[in-house]
Scaffold this motif. Structure first.
Motif, PDB file in Angstrom:
ATOM      1  N   PHE A 195      35.651  43.985  43.708  1.00 23.95           N
ATOM      2  CA  PHE A 195      35.744  43.379  42.155  1.00 23.95           C
ATOM      3  C   PHE A 195      35.507  41.898  42.541  1.00 23.95           C
ATOM      4  N   PRO A 196      34.049  41.443  42.675  1.00 20.71           N
ATOM      5  CA  PRO A 196      33.816  40.167  43.983  1.00 20.71           C
ATOM      6  C   PRO A 196      34.936  38.885  43.020  1.00 20.71           C
ATOM      7  N   ARG A 197      35.200  38.768  41.357  1.00 18.18           N
ATOM      8  CA  ARG A 197      35.708  37.636  41.185  1.00 18.18           C
ATOM      9  C   ARG A 197      37.105  37.406  41.788  1.00 18.18           C
ATOM     10  N   GLU A 198      37.805  38.879  41.860  1.00 17.45           N
ATOM     11  CA  GLU A 198      39.239  38.690  42.375  1.00 17.45           C
ATOM     12  C   GLU A 198      39.356  39.133  43.607  1.00 17.45           C
ATOM     13  N   ASP A 199      38.455  39.230  44.438  1.00 16.63           N
ATOM     14  CA  ASP A 199      37.870  39.782  45.613  1.00 16.63           C
ATOM     15  C   ASP A 199      39.135  40.571  46.320  1.00 16.63           C
ATOM     16  N   VAL A 200      39.123  41.477  45.427  1.00 11.86           N
ATOM     17  CA  VAL A 200      39.556  43.148  45.095  1.00 11.86           C
ATOM     18  C   VAL A 200      38.570  44.436  45.621  1.00 11.86           C
ATOM     19  N   LEU A 201      38.891  45.412  46.502  1.00  7.63           N
ATOM     20  CA  LEU A 201      38.243  46.550  46.939  1.00  7.63           C
ATOM     21  C   LEU A 201      39.531  47.688  47.669  1.00  7.63           C
ATOM     22  N   HIS A 202      38.848  48.818  46.347  1.00  2.00           N
ATOM     23  CA  HIS A 202      39.187  50.007  46.839  1.00  2.00           C
ATOM     24  C   HIS A 202      38.483  51.034  47.552  1.00  2.00           C
ATOM     25  N   VAL A 203      38.613  51.724  48.118  1.00  2.00           N
ATOM     26  CA  VAL A 203      37.988  51.924  48.928  1.00  2.00           C
ATOM     27  C   VAL A 203      38.559  53.476  49.347  1.00  2.00           C
TER      28      VAL A 203
END
Ligand code: ZN
Length: 314
Positions: A195-203
């Motif tokens: 999610f680029p807007r929040e800079d959240v990465l689910h790996v």
């Protein structure tokens, strides 16, 4: 007690070396019931913990793998759906995030603790998006030996309706959400969701934060792939990125670096012992994980279990 010992000795004497080795490895690995049943039981009563992250994103923890939810004008989008038996508590948690209807469910990979909720979430209105191997694996009977469990094919309503091969992106709640397949790592179906807007990465399950991870060799997982996936996760994140592991607490890049060091250090140690001709159980006895055990070895995958998983791919 005496009878037990006599039976045991008789049994051991009559067993061939090979089948004894198998028996012992199974006895130690599966002294308890399958982790699948343990996880399912826990989910039935588990409270769902809601953590507001940034912007429209929240994390839900407590039912199987970690879940992300985006809430906004387009409705709700979930990354993974937890275990089916958590439906009452999960419904309550989703309601607390507002009235926006559930529209999309992304599966990070095919494992039950991430897709078991698919059926009811699809009935609730979610279109399901996943890697094509998630669909393939959910559509057939699969034995996962290291979990001592055979998964039947999932019902039709639980299957992803939209699949992709390498990458896929979709605009939802005003942002371009990126999904990217990993080469086989934890399974052959793992994807990251960014999610680029929040800079959240689910790996997905390429990362178990603070725990030895499971590696599913029956569907293409392997230790080298896990290390390469972790390298990709490090390249795809900065110190500001909120990184959501498949299991364990919401994480930071610093914790991901520690995990990477643990994986490669244990892999090197196990490979060295295997090259010396040591058997799986000899390597377990050598305790190649010992310096990491107090930090990583206290969850579902204990030190001996993880050593066997690494040995398989070393
Ligand atoms: Zn998994």
């Amino acid at each position: 007690m005496e009878n037990f010992n006599m039976d045991r000795r008789k049994f051991i004497e009559s067993a061939t070396f090979a089948s004894l080795g198998l028996l012992l490895s199974q006895q130690s690995a599966f002294a308890q019931e399958s982790p699948v049943n343990i996880i399912k039981k826990a989910a039935a009563t588990a409270k769902i913990n809601i953590t507001k992250l940034r912007g429209s994103l929240s994390a839900l923890e407590g039912s199987g793998g970690n879940i992300l939810v985006s809430t906004g004008k387009d409705g709700k989008l979930m990354v993974d759906g937890g275990i089916g038996v958590s439906k009452p508590n999960m419904s309550g948690a989703l309601a607390k995030l507002g009235e926006a209807p559930l529209k999309v469910l992304i599966n990070t990979h095919w494992h039950f603790d991430h897709v078991d909720g698919n059926l009811w979430l699809h009935e609730k209105g979610a279109a399901i998006v996943a890697h094509e191997n998630t669909l393939k694996n959910m559509s057939r009977t699969i034995r996962v030996d290291d979990w001592n469990y055979t998964f039947p094919p999932s019902p039709k309503g639980a299957l992803p309706g939209k699949t992709f091969q390498d990458k896929y992106s979709m605009i939802f709640n005003g942002e371009d959400i990126h999904m990217l397949h990993y080469p086989p790592a934890h399974t052959n179906s793992d994807i990251s969701v960014y999610f680029p807007r929040e800079d959240v990465l689910h790996v997905a399950d390429t990362w178990w934060n603070g725990h030895y991870p499971f590696i599913d060799y029956n569907t293409g997982g392997n230790i080298e792939g896990m290390i390469q996936a972790t390298d990709r996760n490090l390249k795809s994140s900065s110190d500001k990125t909120i990184i959501i592991p498949g299991h364990g607490p919401i994480g930071t890049r610093k914790q991901l670096i520690e995990y990477r060091d643990m994986l490669s250090s244990i892999y090197d140690a196990v490979k060295k012992l295997k090259l010396q001709g040591k058997s799986m159980e000899e390597v377990v006895l050598a305790k190649p994980t010992s310096k990491f055990d107090s930090k990583f070895g206290t969850f579902i995958i204990d030190p001996a279990f993880f050593t066997r998983l690494v040995y398989k791919g070393a």
